[in-house]
Write a protein that holds these residues in place. Structure first.
Motif, short mmCIF file in Angstrom:
data_model
loop_
_atom_site.label_atom_id
_atom_site.label_comp_id
_atom_site.label_asym_id
_atom_site.label_seq_id
_atom_site.Cartn_x
_atom_site.Cartn_y
_atom_site.Cartn_z
N VAL A 277 0.95 -1.09 0.11
CA VAL A 277 0.08 -0.02 0.00
C VAL A 277 0.85 1.20 0.03
O VAL A 277 2.01 1.18 0.14
CB VAL A 277 -1.12 0.02 1.11
CG1 VAL A 277 -1.71 -1.18 1.18
CG2 VAL A 277 -0.28 0.06 2.50
N GLY A 278 0.18 2.47 -0.35
CA GLY A 278 1.19 3.63 -0.25
C GLY A 278 0.75 4.29 1.17
O GLY A 278 0.93 3.69 2.10
N SER A 279 0.30 5.72 0.78
CA SER A 279 -0.13 6.49 2.17
C SER A 279 -1.28 5.73 2.82
O SER A 279 -1.95 5.03 2.20
CB SER A 279 -0.22 8.07 1.81
OG SER A 279 -1.41 8.12 1.23
N MET A 280 -1.34 6.05 4.20
CA MET A 280 -2.39 5.71 4.67
C MET A 280 -3.65 6.10 4.12
O MET A 280 -4.75 5.21 4.05
CB MET A 280 -2.38 6.13 6.32
CG MET A 280 -1.32 5.22 7.14
SD MET A 280 -1.24 3.61 7.08
CE MET A 280 0.09 3.17 5.80
N ALA A 281 -3.87 7.29 3.71
CA ALA A 281 -5.14 7.95 3.36
C ALA A 281 -5.48 7.23 1.77
O ALA A 281 -6.42 6.67 1.67
CB ALA A 281 -4.78 9.15 2.99
N HIS A 282 -4.17 6.88 1.01
CA HIS A 282 -4.53 6.27 -0.16
C HIS A 282 -4.83 4.93 0.09
O HIS A 282 -5.69 4.30 -0.71
CB HIS A 282 -3.16 6.45 -1.16
CG HIS A 282 -3.15 5.60 -2.24
ND1 HIS A 282 -3.00 4.50 -2.77
CD2 HIS A 282 -3.51 6.17 -3.74
CE1 HIS A 282 -3.17 4.05 -3.70
NE2 HIS A 282 -3.57 5.40 -4.66
N MET A 285 -8.50 4.36 0.69
CA MET A 285 -9.55 4.78 -0.39
C MET A 285 -9.61 3.52 -1.07
O MET A 285 -10.65 3.12 -1.63
CB MET A 285 -9.05 5.83 -1.14
CG MET A 285 -9.08 7.29 -0.34
SD MET A 285 -10.62 7.65 0.37
CE MET A 285 -11.74 7.69 -1.21
N GLU A 286 -8.43 2.73 -1.27
CA GLU A 286 -8.44 1.48 -2.00
C GLU A 286 -9.22 0.40 -1.42
O GLU A 286 -10.18 -0.24 -2.13
CB GLU A 286 -7.01 1.06 -2.30
CG GLU A 286 -6.43 1.85 -3.62
CD GLU A 286 -5.11 1.31 -4.10
OE1 GLU A 286 -4.42 0.16 -3.25
OE2 GLU A 286 -4.77 1.28 -5.05
N ILE A 287 -9.04 0.19 0.08
CA ILE A 287 -9.59 -0.91 0.67
C ILE A 287 -11.18 -0.46 0.92
O ILE A 287 -12.02 -1.21 0.87
CB ILE A 287 -8.96 -0.97 2.11
CG1 ILE A 287 -7.69 -1.38 1.93
CG2 ILE A 287 -9.81 -2.03 3.11
CD1 ILE A 287 -6.65 -1.31 3.20
N PRO A 300 -1.85 -0.36 12.79
CA PRO A 300 -2.62 0.31 13.62
C PRO A 300 -3.03 1.67 13.00
O PRO A 300 -4.38 2.06 13.09
CB PRO A 300 -2.08 0.55 14.78
CG PRO A 300 -1.12 -0.49 15.08
CD PRO A 300 -0.63 -0.85 13.66
N GLU A 301 -2.27 2.47 12.29
CA GLU A 301 -2.40 3.98 11.82
C GLU A 301 -3.57 3.50 10.57
O GLU A 301 -4.26 4.57 10.65
CB GLU A 301 -1.32 4.57 11.53
CG GLU A 301 -0.37 3.71 10.45
CD GLU A 301 0.66 3.06 11.21
OE1 GLU A 301 1.97 3.06 10.71
OE2 GLU A 301 0.35 2.40 12.27
N LEU A 302 -3.71 2.61 10.04
CA LEU A 302 -4.41 2.21 8.78
C LEU A 302 -5.81 1.96 9.43
O LEU A 302 -6.89 2.35 8.90
CB LEU A 302 -3.91 1.07 7.81
CG LEU A 302 -4.77 1.02 6.75
CD1 LEU A 302 -5.16 2.30 5.78
CD2 LEU A 302 -4.31 -0.09 5.74
N ARG A 303 -5.98 1.11 10.72
CA ARG A 303 -7.14 1.00 10.97
C ARG A 303 -7.78 2.30 11.64
O ARG A 303 -8.90 2.32 11.68
CB ARG A 303 -6.86 0.05 12.19
CG ARG A 303 -6.86 -1.47 11.98
CD ARG A 303 -6.90 -2.35 13.12
NE ARG A 303 -8.17 -2.26 13.81
CZ ARG A 303 -9.13 -3.10 13.78
NH1 ARG A 303 -9.19 -4.08 12.82
NH2 ARG A 303 -10.31 -3.08 14.34
N GLU A 305 -7.22 5.27 10.44
CA GLU A 305 -7.75 5.84 9.19
C GLU A 305 -8.90 5.50 8.78
O GLU A 305 -9.99 6.21 8.36
CB GLU A 305 -6.44 5.96 8.20
CG GLU A 305 -6.92 6.91 6.79
CD GLU A 305 -6.81 8.17 6.87
OE1 GLU A 305 -7.33 8.77 6.17
OE2 GLU A 305 -6.26 8.67 8.16
N MET A 306 -9.25 4.23 8.55
CA MET A 306 -10.53 3.95 8.28
C MET A 306 -11.79 3.93 9.21
O MET A 306 -12.65 4.35 8.91
CB MET A 306 -10.25 2.16 7.95
CG MET A 306 -9.27 1.46 7.01
SD MET A 306 -10.09 1.93 5.56
CE MET A 306 -11.33 0.57 5.38
N ALA A 307 -11.26 3.94 10.59
CA ALA A 307 -12.20 4.17 11.54
C ALA A 307 -12.82 5.62 11.35
O ALA A 307 -14.11 5.93 11.30
CB ALA A 307 -11.68 3.90 12.90
N SER A 308 -11.63 6.64 10.91
CA SER A 308 -11.93 7.91 10.88
C SER A 308 -12.98 8.12 9.88
O SER A 308 -14.05 8.87 9.79
CB SER A 308 -10.73 8.69 10.68
OG SER A 308 -11.02 10.27 10.61
#
Length: 326
Positions: A277-282, A285-287, A300-303, A305-308
């Motif tokens: 994956v790329g950045s957490m924001a990118h 969006m893909e997931i 954890p930071e991706l989780r 980001e998804m929760a937000s």
């Protein structure tokens, strides 16, 4: 039969330069002695063909001698690689020339193919799905500059800035319906999207084309490097059976090909998948394209980001706020 063989010898010498009698014999499926007689016949007919002696010798045509055995002009020959891409040939300013080359090729085909069998069974559609046609006012002039090795002074609009540059154009690439210009600057070789060139002028001078530059090799490596740079991180996600089937549709090829899928599935058939994956924001969006059929396990930071994102969407769809209030 012999006339066809004589033409084959001529076209081979014209395309390859120096060729041994043995190589010509193998290509024409005749004896070396027959090639000797054929070369004598061509020479007697006024074709400037001569032999080069020695262990690395062979036959070659007089330097500078060319014969148009196919009736194609030099411009038609240049356009031949676009013969099946009418719109792209027009983009390059070669529409009429490519059409003329196609007509001559059609005349050379057997009667069954001239009747339309090839066109009825094969069609090339290069542009990407759902893509709007690009503005390509400068493409014909760029193509001419590439062919004649003339520098370009251009104004280029990137996503963030607009700059003027002097570049030496090395080649043009058509990728997914978009045209790209590969250039040499005083520092490096770079790629620019043609549709983002707002102004340009071809300079009245010539540059020396780099001897070791291979356009295809450069492009393949640049795509590989771009994909790697765009996805430097890893993420673990859990996917439903439906999501696993949809990976081919919803994930880029680079990500999909590098995915590691666990062999064990839970009671519902969900499996854990590790992907680049790329950045957490990118990545989020893909997931999110998988909807409720994907769950991020880590990092954890991706989780977070998804929760937000999901929490914000829940507020929007619960009527607590509108996107403009976020």
């Amino acid at each position: 039969m012999r006339a066809s063989r004589l033409l084959s010898i001529l076209t081979t010498l014209q395309a390859k330069g120096q060729v041994s009698a043995e190589a010509l014999a193998n290509e024409c499926e005749v004896s070396v002695r027959t090639i000797y007689r054929d070369v004598d016949a061509l020479s007697a007919a006024g074709i400037p063909i001569y032999s080069v002696q020695g262990s690395r010798g062979g036959y070659r045509l007089l330097d500078g001698y060319r014969v148009r055995l196919n009736g194609l002009s030099s411009r038609e020959a240049e356009a031949l690689f676009l013969a099946g891409l009418a719109r792209q040939a027009a983009d390059l300013g070669m529409g009429a020339v490519a059409a003329s080359a196609r007509a001559k090729l059609l005349a050379a085909l057997p009667e069954a193919m001239r009747a339309g069998a090839m066109k009825a069974r094969f069609h090339f559609d290069a542009p990407a799905w759902f893509a709007e046609p690009e503005t390509l006012d400068h493409l014909p002039a760029i193509a001419d500059a590439v062919w004649n090795q003339r520098p370009i002074h251009m104004r280029y609009q990137s996503r963030t800035t607009e700059k003027e540059r002097r570049v030496e154009p090395l080649g043009i690439v058509l990728k997914g319906g978009a045209w790209y210009l590969v250039v040499q600057t005083h520092k490096e070789i770079r790629t620019f999207r043609v549709s983002r060139i707002s102004q340009m002028a071809v300079l009245d001078e010539r540059f020396e084309y780099p001897k070791n530059f291979d356009l295809e090799a450069y492009w393949v490596e640049s795509i590989r490097r771009y994909e790697v740079d765009l996805h430097p991180n890893r993420a673990d996600i859990r996917l439903s059976p439906w999501a696993l089937d949809m990976m081919e549709e919803l994930l880029p090829p680079f990500v999909r090909n590098g995915a590691v899928i666990s062999e064990e599935a839970d009671a519902r058939g969900w499996r854990q998948v590790s992907v680049s994956v790329g950045s957490m924001a990118h990545a989020a969006m893909e997931i999110l394209r998988f909807g409720k059929d994907a769950e991020v396990v880590g990092p954890p930071e991706l989780r977070a980001e998804m929760a937000s994102i999901v929490g914000t969407l829940a507020k929007v769809y619960d009527g607590e706020c509108t996107p403009r209030q976020l």
